[in-house]
Write an enzyme that holds these catalytic residues in place. Structure first.
Site, mmCIF file in Angstrom:
data_model
loop_
_atom_site.group_PDB
_atom_site.id
_atom_site.type_symbol
_atom_site.label_atom_id
_atom_site.label_comp_id
_atom_site.label_asym_id
_atom_site.label_seq_id
_atom_site.Cartn_x
_atom_site.Cartn_y
_atom_site.Cartn_z
ATOM 1 N N ASP A 18 0.859 -1.187 0.000
ATOM 2 C CA ASP A 18 0.000 0.000 0.000
ATOM 3 C C ASP A 18 0.899 1.242 0.000
ATOM 4 O O ASP A 18 1.736 1.402 0.894
ATOM 5 C CB ASP A 18 -0.874 -0.042 1.277
ATOM 6 C CG ASP A 18 -1.891 1.086 1.306
ATOM 7 O OD1 ASP A 18 -2.115 1.716 0.264
ATOM 8 O OD2 ASP A 18 -2.452 1.338 2.385
ATOM 9 N N TYR A 23 -1.541 10.330 -2.962
ATOM 10 C CA TYR A 23 -1.660 11.542 -3.792
ATOM 11 C C TYR A 23 -0.652 12.615 -3.329
ATOM 12 O O TYR A 23 -0.126 13.376 -4.132
ATOM 13 C CB TYR A 23 -3.074 12.121 -3.723
ATOM 14 C CG TYR A 23 -4.144 11.335 -4.467
ATOM 15 C CD1 TYR A 23 -3.921 10.042 -4.918
ATOM 16 C CD2 TYR A 23 -5.397 11.893 -4.708
ATOM 17 C CE1 TYR A 23 -4.910 9.324 -5.577
ATOM 18 C CE2 TYR A 23 -6.392 11.192 -5.376
ATOM 19 C CZ TYR A 23 -6.144 9.908 -5.802
ATOM 20 O OH TYR A 23 -7.132 9.204 -6.459
ATOM 21 N N ARG A 60 -0.235 15.080 9.293
ATOM 22 C CA ARG A 60 -0.978 14.286 10.288
ATOM 23 C C ARG A 60 -0.454 14.583 11.688
ATOM 24 O O ARG A 60 -1.210 14.642 12.645
ATOM 25 C CB ARG A 60 -0.849 12.782 10.002
ATOM 26 C CG ARG A 60 -1.549 12.386 8.708
ATOM 27 C CD ARG A 60 -1.480 10.882 8.458
ATOM 28 N NE ARG A 60 -1.703 10.609 7.044
ATOM 29 C CZ ARG A 60 -1.977 9.432 6.523
ATOM 30 N NH1 ARG A 60 -2.052 8.368 7.293
ATOM 31 N NH2 ARG A 60 -2.166 9.279 5.222
ATOM 32 N N ASP A 120 -3.777 2.563 -5.414
ATOM 33 C CA ASP A 120 -2.473 2.529 -4.736
ATOM 34 C C ASP A 120 -2.252 1.264 -3.906
ATOM 35 O O ASP A 120 -1.477 1.283 -2.958
ATOM 36 C CB ASP A 120 -2.293 3.778 -3.851
ATOM 37 C CG ASP A 120 -3.073 3.678 -2.554
ATOM 38 O OD1 ASP A 120 -4.097 2.985 -2.529
ATOM 39 O OD2 ASP A 120 -2.625 4.283 -1.559
ATOM 40 N N GLU A 121 -2.929 0.190 -4.253
ATOM 41 C CA GLU A 121 -2.770 -1.063 -3.494
ATOM 42 C C GLU A 121 -2.568 -2.231 -4.442
ATOM 43 O O GLU A 121 -3.263 -2.333 -5.453
ATOM 44 C CB GLU A 121 -4.059 -1.392 -2.748
ATOM 45 C CG GLU A 121 -4.326 -0.652 -1.492
ATOM 46 C CD GLU A 121 -5.744 -1.010 -1.059
ATOM 47 O OE1 GLU A 121 -5.875 -1.758 -0.084
ATOM 48 O OE2 GLU A 121 -6.699 -0.572 -1.718
HETATM 49 P P1 TTP Z 1 -5.570 5.512 0.981
HETATM 50 O O1 TTP Z 1 -4.650 4.372 0.663
HETATM 51 O O2 TTP Z 1 -6.809 5.215 1.747
HETATM 52 O O3 TTP Z 1 -4.795 6.601 1.843
HETATM 53 P P2 TTP Z 1 -3.394 7.306 1.600
HETATM 54 O O4 TTP Z 1 -2.560 6.562 0.610
HETATM 55 O O5 TTP Z 1 -3.619 8.758 1.295
HETATM 56 O O6 TTP Z 1 -2.739 7.265 3.042
HETATM 57 P P3 TTP Z 1 -2.165 6.021 3.854
HETATM 58 O O7 TTP Z 1 -0.686 6.214 3.920
HETATM 59 O O8 TTP Z 1 -2.807 6.116 5.188
HETATM 60 O O9 TTP Z 1 -2.543 4.759 3.123
HETATM 61 O O10 TTP Z 1 -6.003 6.229 -0.353
HETATM 62 C C1 TTP Z 1 -5.161 6.262 -1.510
HETATM 63 C C2 TTP Z 1 -5.443 7.529 -2.288
HETATM 64 O O11 TTP Z 1 -6.795 7.509 -2.736
HETATM 65 C C3 TTP Z 1 -5.296 8.776 -1.442
HETATM 66 O O12 TTP Z 1 -3.959 9.260 -1.442
HETATM 67 C C4 TTP Z 1 -6.267 9.713 -2.077
HETATM 68 C C5 TTP Z 1 -7.319 8.826 -2.710
HETATM 69 N N1 TTP Z 1 -8.570 8.852 -1.927
HETATM 70 C C6 TTP Z 1 -9.625 9.656 -2.360
HETATM 71 O O13 TTP Z 1 -9.533 10.317 -3.378
HETATM 72 N N2 TTP Z 1 -10.758 9.703 -1.622
HETATM 73 C C7 TTP Z 1 -10.903 8.980 -0.479
HETATM 74 O O14 TTP Z 1 -11.953 9.054 0.165
HETATM 75 C C8 TTP Z 1 -9.827 8.148 -0.055
HETATM 76 C C9 TTP Z 1 -9.957 7.319 1.192
HETATM 77 C C10 TTP Z 1 -8.680 8.117 -0.796
#
Ligand code: TTP
Length: 571
Positions: A18, A23, A60, A120-121
């Site tokens: 992940d 973004y 954060r 992103d996973e």
């Molecule tokens: P996530 O993997 O949920 O979060 P993240 O990568 O920003 O942070 P973390 O390090 O905690 O994993 O989401 C991946 C991307 O998807 C995030 O950067 C922005 C986008 N996104 C949205 O556009 N809307 C949303 O509601 C969420 C949860 C994520």
């Protein structure tokens, strides 16, 4: 409904990778002056400073949360840098993030079967690579990055010793091999894309996913089988993806189950009796950390989506404005479909519309049922997508409003609706069959919907006024399918081939890589026209040539020893 798949008969090594604050990392790579500074990415719209959709780890620490609006985030962190998602046709354009995700997938897919699960996973099945590594002396192969792995149920101090202990079970030994492989490929991702990621390594997908977020950013966590029981004992059921919704509520309401461990007290028969044979077995397995889901060999997206939110005063209150936005969304969707067809030879077969809708009575939002998502076979072409999605929208709206006005006289109804989110998804994507022109087969597959629902769009809609036209169109256009309403991830096609450049680290492990067949592709390019975002999608030999000619500098910085070091050095 979850599917109870038979547990795998052989020991598997699965990772869930992940990307960290994805973004934000993409924006910090585009604007390096933001590195190390509190940064958040906000959604396109100016209402209260826009919604934060990604928050960097520095921000954060200052108390900025994803649920905040930009104005509120600035109030808690005055130094916060807010970057707006790029905008195209008045809505968010996620292509830079999708392309960045594709770069990462291209690197990760070198180590084994790779499933792109969201923007992103990624899931990786590295069983074969781990088995190959297992005959080697691990003590010489544990990198500094691998030795910082967290092991559930063990103090981190002894990680390297745990990896190399001679009396390890076959399961634990393979897990250690997987951790070494994943640490190395995460370093390769960092070196080649500048992005840090976190990972979970376990014997199945469920446990890998559960653990990838346990230590973020830029770290990895392992779940040995011996730690599963205690891990699940206190884990709230909502942490298991498929238990977050209705099923989870039922378990809590009917059986008083709050944690995954609480499920252990119920027999498989009892669970089957209450929730059906399949779900019952799945619950019984889940309570024990058993999960037979396979990593799918899929680096391309399962669906394409185009959506937009309309918060607060921007909510859509007339059919005319809804149709305007359906056209905007359809244009973006059609572009993605065209791209997928030309790059990957794939066509989508199902169109789904999702919307968030509220009912206002005397100016106030009221409790309303969920606006149901609806689907129908997808016809290519912007006009057809608009026509079909409008039809589906009106059907859902009719149901939504009927529920609201049930039992009331026409004269009593003073409610109006407001749409705060709208998205179109194209799914059921398949390879184009040989010898069939997939586009032409969609033209004229059913008579076009010709009813004049447009009459209803002239003024702000009061709920009952659309019902007649909707029924009329329903008769002509055939049945539609109600879906579960979840909004699929919107991800773009990843590169059709992998970059050739491997890090030194990766070369050291070259023997671990599964063999991949190279395709021959005719490719013409002009050097000055090569855009960064498409670089990873070029044939490897051209990438090498360009790297030489353009002097790509990205990877030349001093190499950090661990990914966490890199992350810290940015802050
Ligand atoms: P996530 O993997 O949920 O979060 P993240 O990568 O920003 O942070 P973390 O390090 O905690 O994993 O989401 C991946 C991307 O998807 C995030 O950067 C922005 C986008 N996104 C949205 O556009 N809307 C949303 O509601 C969420 C949860 C994520």
């Amino acid at each position: 409904m979850p599917l109870a798949r038979r547990p795998a008969s052989r020991i598997r090594v699965i990772a869930h990778v992940d990307l960290d604050c994805f973004y934000v990392q993409v924006e910090q790579r585009r604007q390096p002056q933001l590195r190390g500074k509190p940064t958040a990415v906000i959604q396109y719209n100016s209402w209260k400073g826009g919604a934060c959709i990604a928050v960097g780890y520095e921000a954060r620490k200052c108390g900025v949360k994803r649920s905040m609006r930009g104005d509120a985030a600035k109030a808690v962190c005055p130094d916060l840098n807010l970057v707006q998602v790029p905008v195209l046709h008045e809505k968010a354009d996620l292509s830079i993030y999708r392309d960045a995700g594709s770069e990462v997938v291209a690197v990760l897919s070198r180590v084994g079967k790779c499933e792109r699960a969201s923007i992103d996973e990624v899931y990786l099945d590295v069983t074969e690579a781990a088995e190959r590594l297992s005959s080697k002396d691990l003590s010489t192969l544990v990198s500094e990055e691998a030795s910082t792995s967290h092991i559930v149920g063990l103090p981190q101090l002894g990680t390297k010793e745990w990896f190399c202990r001679p009396d390890a079970s076959r399961e634990d030994h393979l897990l250690a091999c997987g951790a070494i492989i994943i640490a190395d490929i995460r370093l390769a991702v960092l070196a080649e894309t500048e992005f840090t990621c976190s990972a979970g390594v376990a014997h199945n997908k469920m446990l890998a996913k559960l653990s990838s977020g346990m230590h973020k950013p830029a770290q990895q966590t392992l779940v040995p089988s011996s730690a599963v029981e205690s891990l699940l004992a206190t884990l709230p059921i909502s942490k298991i993806g498929k238990l977050g919704g209705k099923l989870g509520q039922e378990l809590e309401g009917e059986l008083g189950v709050k944690t995954v461990g609480d499920l252990l007290q119920f027999s498989e028969l009892k669970l089957q009796d209450m929730y059906g044979p399949n779900t019952g077995t799945w619950l019984w397995n889940t309570a024990r950390g058993i999960n037979g889901d396979e990593v799918q060999d899929r680096t391309l997206p399962k669906s394409h989506s185009s959506g937009k939110t309309f918060p607060g005063p921007r909510a859509l209150k007339t059919l005319e404005t809804v149709v305007y936005w359906l056209k905007e969304l359809a244009e973006t969707l059609q572009l993605r479909l065209d791209e997928d067809l030309s790059q990957n030879n794939r066509t989508a077969h199902l169109l789904t519309i999702h919307a968030s809708c509220h009912i206002f009575q005397e100016g106030r939002a009221t409790e309303a049922p969920k606006f149901s998502s609806k689907s129908r076979p997808l016809r290519y072409g912007v006009d057809k997508i608009v026509e079909d999605s409008r039809y589906l929208f009106e059907r859902s709206l009719h149901e939504f409003c009927s529920h609201q006005s049930a039992g009331k006289e026409q004269s009593e109804i003073t409610s109006s609706w407001a749409v705060t989110g709208l998205s179109l998804t194209a799914s059921n994507i398949m390879a184009k069959p040989m010898g069939v022109n997939p586009i032409t087969q969609y033209f004229g597959t059913r008579p076009p919907v010709t009813g004049d629902a447009g009459n209803a769009s002239e003024q702000q809609q009061q709920c009952p006024s659309i019902s007649k036209e909707v029924r009329l169109e329903e008769d002509r256009a055939g049945p539609s399918v109600t879906t579960d309403g979840s909004i699929p991830e919107s991800i773009s096609p990843p590169p059709s081939r992998k970059p050739a450049k491997l890090t030194d680290l990766w070369q050291r492990k070259a023997s671990l890589q599964p063999e991949r067949k190279e395709e021959t592709v005719a490719w013409e390019y002009k050097q000055e026209e090569i855009d960064h975002s498409v670089f990873a999608e070029l044939p490897s030999e051209i990438q090498q040539e360009l790297q030489g000619r353009l002097g790509v500098q990205r990877n030349k910085r001093g190499k950090p020893t661990t990914i966490a070091d890199f992350f810290i050095s940015k802050t």
